[in-house]
Design an enzyme around this catalytic site. Structure first.
Site, PDB file in Angstrom:
ATOM      1  N   LYS A 171       0.835  -1.216   0.000  1.00 54.92           N
ATOM      2  CA  LYS A 171       0.000   0.000   0.000  1.00 54.92           C
ATOM      3  C   LYS A 171       0.856   1.247   0.000  1.00 54.92           C
ATOM      4  O   LYS A 171       0.560   2.219  -0.676  1.00 54.92           O
ATOM      5  CB  LYS A 171      -0.840   0.058   1.271  1.00 54.92           C
ATOM      6  CG  LYS A 171      -2.078  -0.755   1.247  1.00 54.92           C
ATOM      7  CD  LYS A 171      -3.041  -0.322   2.351  1.00 54.92           C
ATOM      8  CE  LYS A 171      -2.441  -0.234   3.732  1.00 54.92           C
ATOM      9  NZ  LYS A 171      -2.184  -1.481   4.402  1.00 54.92           N
ATOM     10  N   GLU A 214      -9.016  -2.524  14.836  1.00 53.86           N
ATOM     11  CA  GLU A 214      -8.211  -1.326  15.112  1.00 53.86           C
ATOM     12  C   GLU A 214      -8.370  -0.216  14.078  1.00 53.86           C
ATOM     13  O   GLU A 214      -8.260   0.958  14.399  1.00 53.86           O
ATOM     14  CB  GLU A 214      -6.710  -1.675  15.167  1.00 53.86           C
ATOM     15  CG  GLU A 214      -6.289  -2.462  16.366  1.00 53.86           C
ATOM     16  CD  GLU A 214      -6.329  -3.958  16.111  1.00 53.86           C
ATOM     17  OE1 GLU A 214      -5.752  -4.702  16.900  1.00 53.86           O
ATOM     18  OE2 GLU A 214      -6.966  -4.389  15.111  1.00 53.86           O
ATOM     19  N   THR A 240     -10.804 -10.589  -3.505  1.00 54.50           N
ATOM     20  CA  THR A 240     -11.062  -9.176  -3.769  1.00 54.50           C
ATOM     21  C   THR A 240     -12.532  -8.848  -3.529  1.00 54.50           C
ATOM     22  O   THR A 240     -12.861  -7.833  -2.889  1.00 54.50           O
ATOM     23  CB  THR A 240     -10.659  -8.834  -5.223  1.00 54.50           C
ATOM     24  OG1 THR A 240      -9.246  -9.009  -5.321  1.00 54.50           O
ATOM     25  CG2 THR A 240     -11.021  -7.420  -5.602  1.00 54.50           C
ATOM     26  N   VAL A 262       6.737  -6.631  -9.689  1.00 49.35           N
ATOM     27  CA  VAL A 262       7.902  -6.216 -10.484  1.00 49.35           C
ATOM     28  C   VAL A 262       9.165  -6.491  -9.677  1.00 49.35           C
ATOM     29  O   VAL A 262       9.121  -6.591  -8.457  1.00 49.35           O
ATOM     30  CB  VAL A 262       7.842  -4.712 -10.857  1.00 49.35           C
ATOM     31  CG1 VAL A 262       6.942  -4.477 -12.045  1.00 49.35           C
ATOM     32  CG2 VAL A 262       7.422  -3.853  -9.682  1.00 49.35           C
ATOM     33  N   GLY A 305      22.442   0.433  14.821  1.00 50.19           N
ATOM     34  CA  GLY A 305      21.911  -0.663  15.630  1.00 50.19           C
ATOM     35  C   GLY A 305      22.016  -0.325  17.102  1.00 50.19           C
ATOM     36  O   GLY A 305      22.625   0.678  17.487  1.00 50.19           O
ATOM     37  N   CYS A 339      26.299   5.459  12.052  1.00 50.62           N
ATOM     38  CA  CYS A 339      25.838   5.581  13.431  1.00 50.62           C
ATOM     39  C   CYS A 339      26.571   4.561  14.317  1.00 50.62           C
ATOM     40  O   CYS A 339      27.718   4.793  14.673  1.00 50.62           O
ATOM     41  CB  CYS A 339      24.324   5.457  13.504  1.00 50.62           C
ATOM     42  SG  CYS A 339      23.653   6.226  14.980  1.00 50.62           S
ATOM     43  N   GLU A 391      27.481   1.977  26.296  1.00 52.54           N
ATOM     44  CA  GLU A 391      26.255   1.226  25.963  1.00 52.54           C
ATOM     45  C   GLU A 391      26.493  -0.286  26.082  1.00 52.54           C
ATOM     46  O   GLU A 391      25.622  -1.020  26.496  1.00 52.54           O
ATOM     47  CB  GLU A 391      25.810   1.564  24.524  1.00 52.54           C
ATOM     48  CG  GLU A 391      24.539   0.807  24.089  1.00 52.54           C
ATOM     49  CD  GLU A 391      24.068   1.128  22.667  1.00 52.54           C
ATOM     50  OE1 GLU A 391      24.787   1.828  21.916  1.00 52.54           O
ATOM     51  OE2 GLU A 391      22.978   0.655  22.304  1.00 52.54           O
ATOM     52  N   ARG A 411      21.724   7.649  20.904  1.00 52.59           N
ATOM     53  CA  ARG A 411      21.689   7.953  22.330  1.00 52.59           C
ATOM     54  C   ARG A 411      23.109   8.112  22.886  1.00 52.59           C
ATOM     55  O   ARG A 411      23.305   8.578  23.981  1.00 52.59           O
ATOM     56  CB  ARG A 411      20.946   6.805  23.029  1.00 52.59           C
ATOM     57  CG  ARG A 411      20.519   7.087  24.410  1.00 52.59           C
ATOM     58  CD  ARG A 411      19.547   6.041  24.941  1.00 52.59           C
ATOM     59  NE  ARG A 411      18.180   6.392  24.634  1.00 52.59           N
ATOM     60  CZ  ARG A 411      17.327   5.604  23.984  1.00 52.59           C
ATOM     61  NH1 ARG A 411      17.702   4.411  23.582  1.00 52.59           N
ATOM     62  NH2 ARG A 411      16.094   6.000  23.744  1.00 52.59           N
ATOM     63  N   HIS A 432      22.369   9.337   9.864  1.00 52.04           N
ATOM     64  CA  HIS A 432      21.856   8.297   8.949  1.00 52.04           C
ATOM     65  C   HIS A 432      21.611   8.899   7.561  1.00 52.04           C
ATOM     66  O   HIS A 432      20.490   9.327   7.272  1.00 52.04           O
ATOM     67  CB  HIS A 432      20.541   7.726   9.489  1.00 52.04           C
ATOM     68  CG  HIS A 432      20.714   6.892  10.709  1.00 52.04           C
ATOM     69  ND1 HIS A 432      20.926   5.531  10.646  1.00 52.04           N
ATOM     70  CD2 HIS A 432      20.739   7.225  12.018  1.00 52.04           C
ATOM     71  CE1 HIS A 432      21.040   5.055  11.876  1.00 52.04           C
ATOM     72  NE2 HIS A 432      20.943   6.064  12.722  1.00 52.04           N
ATOM     73  N   GLU A 470      21.178   7.493   4.877  1.00 48.94           N
ATOM     74  CA  GLU A 470      20.244   6.709   4.047  1.00 48.94           C
ATOM     75  C   GLU A 470      18.841   7.318   4.009  1.00 48.94           C
ATOM     76  O   GLU A 470      18.110   7.113   3.047  1.00 48.94           O
ATOM     77  CB  GLU A 470      20.174   5.250   4.531  1.00 48.94           C
ATOM     78  CG  GLU A 470      19.549   5.003   5.902  1.00 48.94           C
ATOM     79  CD  GLU A 470      20.555   5.043   7.053  1.00 48.94           C
ATOM     80  OE1 GLU A 470      21.559   5.793   6.942  1.00 48.94           O
ATOM     81  OE2 GLU A 470      20.329   4.355   8.073  1.00 48.94           O
TER      82      GLU A 470
END
Ligand code: GLN
Length: 557
Positions: A18, A149, A191, A241, A355, A382, A406, A463, A508, A510
C-alpha cells in the site's frame, strides 16, 4: 482551492505494498505538475514506532523534524518531493494521547469523549493540516480492512467523502488477485470479499489496485468490476515487479493517474516520466555487479534496514551497477581474521549499519579491523561509526579495553558514551538525539571531497556520542575527525586518511537518499567498492598469469 484527497486502504492480506502504491500515485501526479503531500495512519497503540522491535515493525524512518515514523514515509520521500514531518504519520496511540491531554485540560467542557465524533474529528483535522498548500493529499490507512483497530480511521475517511463530496475524494483499495496453481486460474473471490468488507463500513471503492503476478485479462477485469461495483477501467493490474522503481511505470501504463485526475475533476499537463524511465532502464541494464557485505544483527529481517538498502541501490545505480549485498551476522565473525577472511574476503566493501545493544559488537569490531588492515572500503553508519572509533582506539591507540558505555558500562575507556544531555533520562520513547542537525566539514578531508560542501544537514537517531576526551589520543593514532556540529559539541564524521576509503558518520544519510538524487556518501562508497573489486580481480588475474609462467623445476637437473 482546498486540497483533494486520495485514500488508500488495503484488503485480503497485509504486505501488498500500500505504501509503495501511495508513493507511486504521488510520483505520477507530480509528474503531471500536481503538488502532493502524503500521510499514513497506523492503527496500533504505540505512540510511535521508536520503541518497537525492528523485527515487529521494520525500520524506523526519521524525518527532518525528528519524528520516528513508519518506513512507508521513506517510500513517500523517495518517490516524491513531499517534505514530511511528524504531522505525516499518526498512530492510534498518538491520536488518543492528544485527546486524553485535551480531556485532562478540560477542553471538552464536560462532554462525554467518544470515538465518534472526538477520535474521528482528531483524525480528520490531522488530514486537513497535512493537506494545506497542496493540490492532492494521499492518505494511507495502515492495516487491513476488517481489523477492529482500523475502524476509526475508516470511519473518518467515510465522513471526509460525506463532507467534501465525490469530486474531492477518491477511494483506492489495494487487494490481491492470486493465481491458484492447482486450478491454473486467477481468483477474484478474495477481492470481492474485501470490497464487501469495505462496503459494510460505508465505503465503496472507486479504484482497485489488484496485486497479481500476471496481467489481468479483460474478462477478469470486467468480472471484478461487476461484482465490486467499480468501473472496468478502474480495475488495475498491479503486477509484481523486480524493482520497486518500476511501480510508477506500471501504474502509468494502467492509466492510474489519468483516472485519478478524471475522478477528482482535476486537469493537469501530460505526464513526464523520462527520468523514471531512464532510471528503470539502468536498473535492468547494469554494466556490472558490485558486492557489498553488510555486517550487523537483525540481518535476517531486511525490512529493518529498508532505507539503507535503497540508498545502496541508488549509489549503485549512479554508476550503472547492480547491487549485490549479503547480510552477514556479526556474531559469526567473532573468530577474528580467519572468520573475516572466509566470510568477507570476496566482497568489494564492508558496511556496518546503525543498531542498538551489545549483541554482535565484537564481530563488528573484527569486520572493521579486517577492512582497515586490508584496505577494503569501509562505511560505518551511526553504530558503525561508533564501533569504528572503538576499533581504532583498541588497535591503534593501545586502549585494549576501549568500548562504548552502551555495551560495557564499566569500561575504563569510554570512547563512546551517553549523550551528555541524556544523563539521568530513563524514558525510552522519543528521547534520543533525533532529526536534522547541521554538520561542518573540514576542508581537505575525504568527507569534504565527497560532499563538496563546508556545511551539510543530516538526520540523526542515537543515544551515545563520541567522547572528545579521547580525541587527541585517537587522532594521534591516525583517526581524523572530519565533521562536527558547528559549535564543536558533537563529532559527526570520522575517517582514516591512510586508507583508500574508510569513513563513518554519526547520522543516517540513508534517510535522505533518493533514486533520482543518490546520496553522495553512498555514491562514493559504492564507487570505492567497485574500484576495489576491479583491482582485486586484476591482481588475481596477474597472480594467476604469473603462476602459469613460473618455470617448473624438473627433478634432477
Ligand atoms: N546504539 C547507538 C546509539 O544509541 C547507535 C544508534 C544507531 O546506530 N542508530 O548511539
Amino acid at each position: 482551492m482546498s486540497a483533494k484527497y486520495i485514500f488508500v486502504t488495503g484488503g485480503v492480506v497485509s504486505s501488498l505494498g500500500k505504501g509503495l502504491a501511495a508513493a507511486s500515485i504521488g510520483c505520477l501526479l507530480e509528474s503531471r505538475g500536481i503538488s502532493v503531500n502524503l500521510m499514513k495512519f497506523d492503527p496500533y497503540l504505540n505512540v510511535d514506532p521508536g520503541t518497537m522491535s525492528p523485527f515487529q515493525h521494520g525500520e524506523v524512518f526519521v524525518t527532518d523534524d525528528g519524528a520516528e515514523t513508519d518506513l512507508d514515509l521513506g517510500h513517500y520521500e523517495r518517490f516524491t518531493h513531499a517534505r514530511l514531518s511528524r504531522d505525516n504519520n499518526w498512530t492510534t496511540g498518538r491520536i488518543y494521547e492528544q485527546i486524553i491531554a485535551k480531556e485532562r485540560r478540560g477542553d471538552y467542557l464536560g462532554k462525554t469523549v467518544q470515538v465518534i465524533p472526538h477520535v474521528t474529528n482528531e483524525i480528520k483535522s490531522a488530514m486537513k493540516k497535512v493537506a494545506q498548500d497542496v493540490d492532492v493529499c494521499i492518505v494511507e490507512i495502515g492495516g487491513t480492512v476488517g481489523d477492529i483497530e482500523s475502524l476509526p480511521f475508516i470511519e473518518a475517511i467515510r465522513q471526509m467523502r460525506q463532507e467534501l463530496g465525490r469530486e474531492n475524494t477518491l477511494f483506492v483499495h489495494v487487494t490481491l488477485v492470486p493465481f491458484i496453481a492447482a486450478a491454473q486460474e486467477l481468483k477474484t473471490k478474495p477481492t470481492q470479499h474485501s470490497v464487501k468488507e469495505l462496503l459494510s463500513v460505508g465505503i465503496q471503492p472507486d479504484m482497485l489496485l489488484c496485486r497479481t503476478d500476471r496481467f489481468l485479462s479483460k474478462e477478469i477485469k470486467s468480472k471484478i468490476a461487476l461484482f465490486c461495483n467499480v468501473e472496468e477501467e478502474a480495475v488495475i493490474t498491479a503486477k509484481d515487479v523486480d524493482s520497486i522503481y518500476e511501480v510508477p511505470l506500471v501504474f502509468s501504463h494502467e492509466r492510474v493517474d489519468a483516472l485519478a485526475l478524471k475522478y477528482l475533476h482535476l486537469s493537469a499537463k501530460d505526464r513526464d516520466l523520462t527520468q523514471w524511465e531512464e532510471l528503470v532502464h539502468r536498473v535492468y541494464n547494469p554494466k556490472d555487479d558490485v558486492n557489498i557485505a553488510i555486517v550487523g544483527k537483525y540481518v535476517e529481517y531486511e525490512d529493518s534496514y529498508k532505507s539503507l538498502k535503497e540508498a545502496l541501490i541508488h549509489g549503485a545505480l549512479a554508476h550503472n551497477l547492480r547491487l549485490q549485498t549479503s547480510w552477514i551476522e556479526a556474531e559469526g565473525l567473532e573468530g577474528g581474521e580467519r572468520a573475516c577472511e572466509e566470510q568477507l574476503g570476496h566482497y568489494d566493501g564492508i558496511l556496518v549499519p546503525g543498531g542498538f545493544g551489545k549483541r554482535g559488537i565484537e564481530g563488528m569490531l573484527q569486520a572493521i579491523g579486517y577492512a582497515r588492515r586490508n584496505k577494503v572500503p569501509y562505511f560505518g553508519i551511526c553504530l558503525g561509526m561508533q564501533t569504528a572509533c572503538i576499533e581504532v582506539a583498541r588497535s591503534l591507540a593501545g586502549l585494549q579495553k576501549a568500548n562504548s558505555s552502551e555495551f560495557d558500562p564499566a569500561t575504563p575507556h569510554r570512547v563512546i558514551y551517553k549523550l551528555r544531555e541524556l544523563r539521568g533520562v530513563e524514558e525510552l520513547g522519543g528521547t534520543m538525539r533525533l532529526g536534522a542537525w547541521t554538520c561542518k566539514i573540514e576542508p581537505g578531508t575525504l568527507a569534504h571531497r565527497i560532499y563538496g560542501k563546508n556545511e551539510i544537514s543530516e538526520r540523526h537517531r542515537h543515544r551515545y556520542e563520541f567522547n572528545r576526551e579521547y580525541e587527541s589520543m585517537l587522532t594521534a593514532a591516525g583517526l581524523r575527525i572530519s565533521g562536527a556540529t558547528p559549535d564543536g559539541t558533537y563529532v559527526e564524521i570520522i575517517e582514516l586518511p591512510d586508507h583508500p576509503h574508510f569513513i563513518g558518520c554519526q547520522f543516517h544519510p540513508e534517510f535522505k537518499s533518493k533514486p533520482l538524487e543518490p546520496h553522495p556518501l553512498f555514491e562514493s562508497f559504492v564507487a570505492a567498492c567497485y574500484q576495489n573489486g576491479q583491482k582485486r580481480r586484476t591482481d588475481k588475474e596477474s597472480a594467476d598469469v604469473e603462476m602459469f609462467h613460473r618455470p617448473i623445476k624438473v627433478g634432477g637437473r
